[in-house]
Design an enzyme around this catalytic site. Structure first.
Site: not given
Ligand code: GLA
Ligand code: ZN
Length: 690
Positions: A170, A364, A165, A160, A315
């Protein structure tokens, strides 16, 4: 028998529908029994693929230049012995602590110019030479070691991609990008309209990325920054791909996308072999799941349309997430329905985050195939295993895709610009909601839709809907004009044709480059408060055959016709009686314009008529109750038909007179099909002779 046409399987090693999950054995290396048990459970769940190594950098390179691949060797070898395949991930989504410590430049600098400390993930600098070098080293090692491993079917690049930045590297890269694009400061100043508020730039060094405590109000600047961020991220992704391709150029490459607004995913399509995305709908949030089902369908359509071929659901959760405001369980049937919905729209896989719940840290409690109890006797495991059995029965659908002659135009730069502009309704311009509402009207009718960008080829479509095309380039205007001229039907709304690619207003009257095609001039626009209402009163004998009035809200544009025919007028305010819905006959086609934001009742009625008039294909010639939809995939000889019930109620659908069989059992079916709550029925039928 007709010729069949379908795409090759994404991997010749696994020419079936993929079923599996993100797998993190690196969290369980201290407990080999768990890893052994995983293999048994994967087979039991009918899983044939795992995405592995996603955040495994610290386990693969625990100290700079020290590599520990033995555990990965063991896992992949065990996979190969057990008929399980792997999307092998490059680990750049999160980096080891030693790297942040030794090379602070890899840590991202936020828009406020503060450099992040080490932590979490997805927060590195895509420009940093060191980050690129370190990524190249680990990727090369992975490619050399596993590029030809029998279990490996492709590359899952990073995870993903997202964010921006603002470090010195950059900033320099942004300046270079601008120099390439504009060539001179004069051109840059003109494009950004910097004469406003004395913002004229007199040296390239004065250019900075947008910042909350600096410049954030120059729209052209904001737009260019977002484009640069996309280009820089694509460039980083390509840097990763170039390295892994070396060992085995035949391995397909993907990167998993999500609903990340800041990246123009269309720009990634060219460098990827297959599109994959991560879907996390909040099922059972509303009264029923119709609207959410339709919106997920839109994103499946969008991701399929990026390459117009099968994609991967990389996913999804087998049960619940743990990061949404409320984590509801999937009710009975929803796992099967939502997983097969992806397949219906063109996915050749159903994959989850995650295989096994981690014992600690932030995810979790995120749903997984294997829960903390560690065994297979759970509701979720049973749902997953049952789906695995279904997927293995319907592998003939792989490679097939969805033809559509209807398209919705959805450009990322338009999306960014329309939301950045301070204009008629800063409390909510509701661009995405509008796009989804128009798409839903087709979904409700079972009309397959592609989601395209203005640079795509338009010639294969009969009907194009371009809601709120605020940023409309001159060339897009010409393209849509040609499309209508040659017989296409175009639908636009208020707040279209307002600015060009630099976010500079079109002069000479809105909707700018669409004015001629639409045959209207939009003189003024007003935003309404949430409690305000207006309405559309259909004109007598209008050519759509619609009658009565429809409520409108949020936005009212005041238009004059310049050749267009008035189909309906405003019901209220000082502009009651003025045109609110028009159609312009132009060349061989027609261009409709909705001047005000209308609701689902109107969109349903309007698009039903347009579907009839334009003859765009509906999957099934049957009445579909609200919340029930039908999708199709085809190899041009056989069509696979998916009837899905998101309505929250039991439904009965009368099949049309085509010859249907049940996809899984081949039994003939006709008459009425019963759909339980969250039900889905998989059918097939011969394609029509053309
Ligand atoms: C994303 C990430 C995964 C995981 C899931 C949780 O999609 O890619 O690593 O964090 O969210 O839903
Ligand atoms: Zn940077």
């Amino acid at each position: 028998m007709k010729m069949t046409h379908k795409f090759h399987p994404i991997s010749p090693k696994l020419p079936v529908l993929m079923h599996g999950a993100d797998y993190n054995p690196d969290q369980w290396l201290h407990n080999p029994q768990v890893l052994e048990e995983d293999i048994r459970l994967m087979k039991l769940a009918g899983c044939n693929v795992m995405a592995i190594g996603i955040f495994a950098w610290a386990a693969l390179e625990p100290a700079e230049g020290t590599f520990t691949f033995e555990w990965m060797d063991r896992i992949l070898n065990t996979f190969a012995e057990n008929g399980i395949y792997a999307w092998l991930s490059t680990p750049s989504g999160a980096r080891p602590a030693w790297m942040s410590e030794r090379y602070p430049e890899v840590r991202r600098v936020e828009a406020n110019r503060v450099r992040n400390l080490h932590g979490i993930r997805h927060n590195h600098c895509f420009t940093s030479p060191i980050y690129r070098e370190k990524t190249a080293i680990i990727n090369t090692k992975l490619a050399e070691r596993y590029g030809n491993h029998p279990a490996v079917i492709g590359w899952h690049i990073s995870n993903e991609f997202g964010g921006d930045c603002h470090c010195a590297y950059c900033q320099d890269a942004f300046r270079e990008w601008l120099q390439q694009k504009y060539g001179s400061l004069e051109a840059l100043n003109a494009a950004w309209w910097t004469s406003f508020w004395a913002h004229t730039i007199t040296d390239w060094s004065q250019v900075e990325s947008p910042a909350p405590h600096g410049e954030y109000m120059v729209h052209g600047h904001n737009l260019d920054w977002r484009r640069f961020v996309t280009d820089q991220t694509v460039n980083f992704c390509k840097h990763e791909i170039d390295v892994v391709r070396g060992s085995n150029p035949a391995l397909p490459v993907t990167t998993n996308m999500h609903l990340i607004e800041g990246l123009d995913y269309r720009k990634f399509a060219e460098i990827l072999d297959v599109i994959s995305w991560d879907a996390y709908p909040t099922w059972h949030e509303g009264q029923n799941d119709s609207q959410l089902g339709a919106s997920i369908a839109f994103y499946h359509d969008l991701f399929r349309s990026l390459k117009k071929k099968p994609f991967l659901l990389m996913e999804s959760t087998p049960s619940l997430t743990n990061w949404q405001s409320v984590s509801k369980l999937k009710q009975p049937g929803m796992h099967r329905l939502s997983s097969l919905q992806a397949v219906a729209h063109g996915s050749d896989s159903v994959q989850y985050f995650q295989w096994r719940k981690s014992r600690g840290s932030s995810e979790k409690f995120h749903g997984a195939v294997v829960d903390h109890c560690g065994h297979e006797y759970t509701r979720v495991f049973k749902d997953v295993a049952e789906l695995g059995a279904t997927l293995s029965n319907i592998s003939e659908v792989i490679g097939t895709t969805t033809p559509s002659d209807t398209a919705i135009l959805f450009d990322w730069d338009n999306r960014w610009a329309v939301k950045d502009a301070q204009g008629p309704r800063n409390m909510g311009i509701h661009y995405e909601e509008t796009i989804l509402a128009h798409h839903q009207a087709f979904w409700e009718q079972g009309v397959p839709v592609d989601v395209i960008g203005s640079e795509d080829d338009l010639s294969s479509y009969k009907l194009i809907v371009a809601p709120m095309l605020y940023l409309c380039r001159e060339e897009t205007g010409r393209k849509l004009e040609r499309f209508v001229e040659q017989g296409g039907t175009l639908v636009t709304t208020y707040w279209s044709g307002i600015v060009n690619e630099h976010d500079l207003c079109h002069l000479g009257g809105f909707p700018g480059p669409l004015r001629k095609t639409l045959g209207i001039w939009a003189e003024e626009i007003e935003g309404l408060y949430d409690h305000d209402r207006n309405g559309l009163s259909m004109s007598i004998d209008n050519q759509l055959g619609l009658t009565g009035t429809f409520e409108s809200h949020e936005i009212c544009e005041l238009i004059h016709t310049e050749g267009a025919e008035v189909l309906g007028v405003y019901t209220d305010s000082f502009y009651a009686g003025q045109p609110a819905l028009t159609v312009n006959r132009f060349g061989k086609g027609k261009a409709y314009h909705m001047a005000t934001r209308l609701k689902a009742d109107f969109l349903q009625a309007f698009y039903s008529k347009l579907i009839e008039q334009t003859g765009v294909a509906r999957v099934m010639n049957s009445y579909l109750p609200q919340g029930v939809t039908v999708q199709v995939r085809t190899d041009t000889s056989t069509e696979y038909v998916f009837i899905m019930n998101f309505s929250g109620q039991t439904q009965h659908i009368s099949l049309d007179d085509r010859d249907y069989t049940l996809l899984e059992s081949n039994e003939t079916v006709n008459g009425v099909i019963d759909l339980p709550v969250n039900g889905i029925v998989l059918l097939k039928r011969p394609a029509k002779e053309v």
